[in-house]
Write an enzyme that holds these catalytic residues in place. Sequence first.
Site, PDB file in Angstrom:
ATOM      1  N   LEU A  28       0.820  -1.225   0.000  1.00 49.11           N
ATOM      2  CA  LEU A  28       0.000   0.000   0.000  1.00 49.11           C
ATOM      3  C   LEU A  28       0.843   1.259   0.000  1.00 49.11           C
ATOM      4  O   LEU A  28       0.401   2.328  -0.400  1.00 49.11           O
ATOM      5  CB  LEU A  28      -0.924   0.024   1.223  1.00 49.11           C
ATOM      6  CG  LEU A  28      -1.983  -1.066   1.351  1.00 49.11           C
ATOM      7  CD1 LEU A  28      -2.719  -0.940   2.677  1.00 49.11           C
ATOM      8  CD2 LEU A  28      -2.967  -0.990   0.188  1.00 49.11           C
ATOM      9  N   GLY A  29       2.057   1.144   0.486  1.00 45.55           N
ATOM     10  CA  GLY A  29       2.894   2.332   0.556  1.00 45.55           C
ATOM     11  C   GLY A  29       4.295   1.979   0.987  1.00 45.55           C
ATOM     12  O   GLY A  29       4.532   0.917   1.566  1.00 45.55           O
ATOM     13  N   GLU A  30       5.225   2.871   0.660  1.00 47.56           N
ATOM     14  CA  GLU A  30       6.599   2.648   1.069  1.00 47.56           C
ATOM     15  C   GLU A  30       7.245   3.984   1.357  1.00 47.56           C
ATOM     16  O   GLU A  30       7.289   4.865   0.519  1.00 47.56           O
ATOM     17  CB  GLU A  30       7.362   1.913  -0.045  1.00 47.56           C
ATOM     18  CG  GLU A  30       8.799   1.650   0.332  1.00 47.56           C
ATOM     19  CD  GLU A  30       9.420   0.536  -0.507  1.00 47.56           C
ATOM     20  OE1 GLU A  30       8.807   0.118  -1.505  1.00 47.56           O
ATOM     21  OE2 GLU A  30      10.520   0.091  -0.126  1.00 47.56           O
ATOM     22  N   GLY A  31       7.706   4.151   2.602  1.00 51.41           N
ATOM     23  CA  GLY A  31       8.384   5.387   2.968  1.00 51.41           C
ATOM     24  C   GLY A  31       9.822   5.079   3.342  1.00 51.41           C
ATOM     25  O   GLY A  31      10.278   3.942   3.185  1.00 51.41           O
ATOM     26  N   GLY A  34       9.692   2.501   6.437  1.00 49.58           N
ATOM     27  CA  GLY A  34       8.848   1.325   6.510  1.00 49.58           C
ATOM     28  C   GLY A  34       8.086   1.047   5.227  1.00 49.58           C
ATOM     29  O   GLY A  34       7.991   1.889   4.341  1.00 49.58           O
ATOM     30  N   VAL A  35       7.577  -0.174   5.158  1.00 51.94           N
ATOM     31  CA  VAL A  35       6.747  -0.590   4.026  1.00 51.94           C
ATOM     32  C   VAL A  35       5.400  -1.028   4.583  1.00 51.94           C
ATOM     33  O   VAL A  35       5.331  -1.684   5.630  1.00 51.94           O
ATOM     34  CB  VAL A  35       7.384  -1.767   3.265  1.00 51.94           C
ATOM     35  CG1 VAL A  35       6.652  -2.001   1.942  1.00 51.94           C
ATOM     36  CG2 VAL A  35       8.862  -1.511   3.004  1.00 51.94           C
ATOM     37  N   VAL A  36       4.316  -0.640   3.886  1.00 50.09           N
ATOM     38  CA  VAL A  36       2.977  -0.952   4.369  1.00 50.09           C
ATOM     39  C   VAL A  36       2.265  -1.901   3.401  1.00 50.09           C
ATOM     40  O   VAL A  36       2.292  -1.686   2.190  1.00 50.09           O
ATOM     41  CB  VAL A  36       2.152   0.358   4.538  1.00 50.09           C
ATOM     42  CG1 VAL A  36       0.749   0.056   5.023  1.00 50.09           C
ATOM     43  CG2 VAL A  36       2.856   1.311   5.489  1.00 50.09           C
ATOM     44  N   LYS A  60       2.530  -2.804   8.801  1.00 51.38           N
ATOM     45  CA  LYS A  60       3.684  -1.956   8.477  1.00 51.38           C
ATOM     46  C   LYS A  60       4.930  -2.604   9.040  1.00 51.38           C
ATOM     47  O   LYS A  60       4.983  -2.939  10.216  1.00 51.38           O
ATOM     48  CB  LYS A  60       3.505  -0.556   9.076  1.00 51.38           C
ATOM     49  CG  LYS A  60       4.610   0.437   8.689  1.00 51.38           C
ATOM     50  CD  LYS A  60       4.489   1.765   9.433  1.00 51.38           C
ATOM     51  CE  LYS A  60       3.862   2.829   8.558  1.00 51.38           C
ATOM     52  NZ  LYS A  60       3.904   4.185   9.183  1.00 51.38           N
ATOM     53  N   ASP A 172       2.745  15.349  11.011  1.00 53.54           N
ATOM     54  CA  ASP A 172       2.798  15.006   9.591  1.00 53.54           C
ATOM     55  C   ASP A 172       1.372  14.940   9.028  1.00 53.54           C
ATOM     56  O   ASP A 172       1.016  14.014   8.297  1.00 53.54           O
ATOM     57  CB  ASP A 172       3.538  13.675   9.410  1.00 53.54           C
ATOM     58  CG  ASP A 172       4.053  13.472   7.986  1.00 53.54           C
ATOM     59  OD1 ASP A 172       4.095  14.454   7.211  1.00 53.54           O
ATOM     60  OD2 ASP A 172       4.401  12.329   7.644  1.00 53.54           O
TER      61      ASP A 172
HETATM   62  P1  ADP Z   1       4.080   5.711   5.381  1.00 44.61           P
HETATM   63  O1  ADP Z   1       3.534   7.044   4.944  1.00 44.61           O
HETATM   64  O2  ADP Z   1       5.116   5.835   6.436  1.00 44.61           O
HETATM   65  O3  ADP Z   1       4.504   4.862   4.235  1.00 44.61           O
HETATM   66  P2  ADP Z   1       1.388   5.162   6.371  1.00 44.61           P
HETATM   67  O4  ADP Z   1       1.104   4.719   7.749  1.00 44.61           O
HETATM   68  O5  ADP Z   1       1.010   6.566   6.018  1.00 44.61           O
HETATM   69  O6  ADP Z   1       2.927   4.868   6.075  1.00 44.61           O
HETATM   70  O7  ADP Z   1       0.651   4.167   5.374  1.00 44.61           O
HETATM   71  C1  ADP Z   1       0.897   4.186   3.969  1.00 44.61           C
HETATM   72  C2  ADP Z   1      -0.397   4.038   3.204  1.00 44.61           C
HETATM   73  O8  ADP Z   1      -1.028   2.816   3.539  1.00 44.61           O
HETATM   74  C3  ADP Z   1      -1.426   5.109   3.526  1.00 44.61           C
HETATM   75  O9  ADP Z   1      -1.246   6.276   2.768  1.00 44.61           O
HETATM   76  C4  ADP Z   1      -2.730   4.401   3.200  1.00 44.61           C
HETATM   77  O10 ADP Z   1      -2.974   4.443   1.815  1.00 44.61           O
HETATM   78  C5  ADP Z   1      -2.437   2.969   3.594  1.00 44.61           C
HETATM   79  N1  ADP Z   1      -2.909   2.687   4.962  1.00 44.61           N
HETATM   80  C6  ADP Z   1      -2.235   2.864   6.123  1.00 44.61           C
HETATM   81  N2  ADP Z   1      -2.973   2.493   7.194  1.00 44.61           N
HETATM   82  C7  ADP Z   1      -4.151   2.069   6.714  1.00 44.61           C
HETATM   83  C8  ADP Z   1      -5.356   1.530   7.318  1.00 44.61           C
HETATM   84  N3  ADP Z   1      -5.494   1.361   8.647  1.00 44.61           N
HETATM   85  N4  ADP Z   1      -6.370   1.173   6.495  1.00 44.61           N
HETATM   86  C9  ADP Z   1      -6.260   1.314   5.163  1.00 44.61           C
HETATM   87  N5  ADP Z   1      -5.180   1.798   4.542  1.00 44.61           N
HETATM   88  C10 ADP Z   1      -4.119   2.176   5.284  1.00 44.61           C
END
Ligand code: ADP
Length: 357
Positions: A28-31, A34-36, A60, A172
């Site tokens: 879903l995302g990668e910063g 961390g990776v989500v 995450k 943030d």
């Molecule tokens: P980072 O910005 O550090 O990569 P985030 O915690 O913002 O991590 O999560 C990355 C992305 O994952 C979010 O922008 C969102 O799209 C998705 N996401 C995170 N937490 C949830 C959640 N509880 N339910 C659904 N999507 C989520």
Amino acid sequence: FDMFFLAFVERLFRPTFKKYDFVLGKKLGEGAFGVVYRASLSKKSSFKVPYQKDGDLVLKKATEYGAVEIWMNERVRRACANSCADFVYGFLESSSKKGTEYWLIWRYEGESTLYDLMHSKEFPYNVETMILGEVQELPKGLERENRIIQTIMRQVLFALDGLHSTGIVHRDIKPQNIIFSEGSRTFKIIDLGAAADLRVGINYIPKEFLLDPRYAAPEQYIMSTQTPSAPSAPVATALSPVLWQMNLPDRFDIYSAGLIFLQMTFPGLRSDNGLIQFNRQLKRCDYDLNAWRKSVEPRASSDLRKGFELLDLDGGIGWELLTSMVRYKAGQRMSAKAALAHPYFAREGLLVLSFMQ
Ligand code: ADP
Ligand code: MG
């Protein structure tokens, strides 16, 4: 003491998930830290209810800074659970090839962040449908758009007020970190990776971490040096309310929330370039929104003019609220609680059948 004790007791009675309890799905995302992933509870897991549906979870994998994010999420779960995405569990996963990793688990709230929704051509009507679960018969126009934006702002400020009342500054706040919870049909805050807990002095931003410059208030650098980094708990508890009063660090988030308000009303400021250009213009006006307005309004595009028109509805209370949030001096910005009591919110928003409205 009682807070640590509560945390300890809660830990004892919560399921202690392990790595093999989860199956990873789509990324879903990668910063930087961390990776989500979307995730499910593994069939082999001995934990069943209430996380057994496929893709019900978000996982995450974080670096060493994940420890602070777990702390913040557990605090939120006990003190202001409705403000943020539902946190399930966090643990240290040390068998990974990459060395120490923290794994954080949340309930999957839904597929859209405010960023995704704001970048749709339908915005803000797409949000109205999601909040109400139906299409309105009212004619489209400024009044209706204002009502939707007002409802979104109220939900964001409500969540922020919860965090701030708990003693947490997010640092943030941006549309990417605001998720629409399909279950509660409200917006919730996510990503407490840069948050600071002022009650106990937990405040850790690694040197290499830069707050998102597009949404950061002008005091961005001052804050991270003036706040002490994790002193021992009793000292911090005695000192931090004073600290809170002196620096009003919560107003950092208010500035960011003000920029989100601005982006919702002015479509041209929703893109990165639009926002960056706006920030440059505002800085040139010494962070005075009224001066900015004077400088752009005479030659404003129809898009910009529409935004001003929306904020000028009802005697300009929208513009009044915006200018009380986006100010150079933190002390002159409204708190989340004061903003919620602003006349802008006195008028009926979307009629949502939820206790939080
Ligand atoms: P980072 O910005 O550090 O990569 P985030 O915690 O913002 O991590 O999560 C990355 C992305 O994952 C979010 O922008 C969102 O799209 C998705 N996401 C995170 N937490 C949830 C959640 N509880 N339910 C659904 N999507 C989520
Ligand atoms: Mg994020």
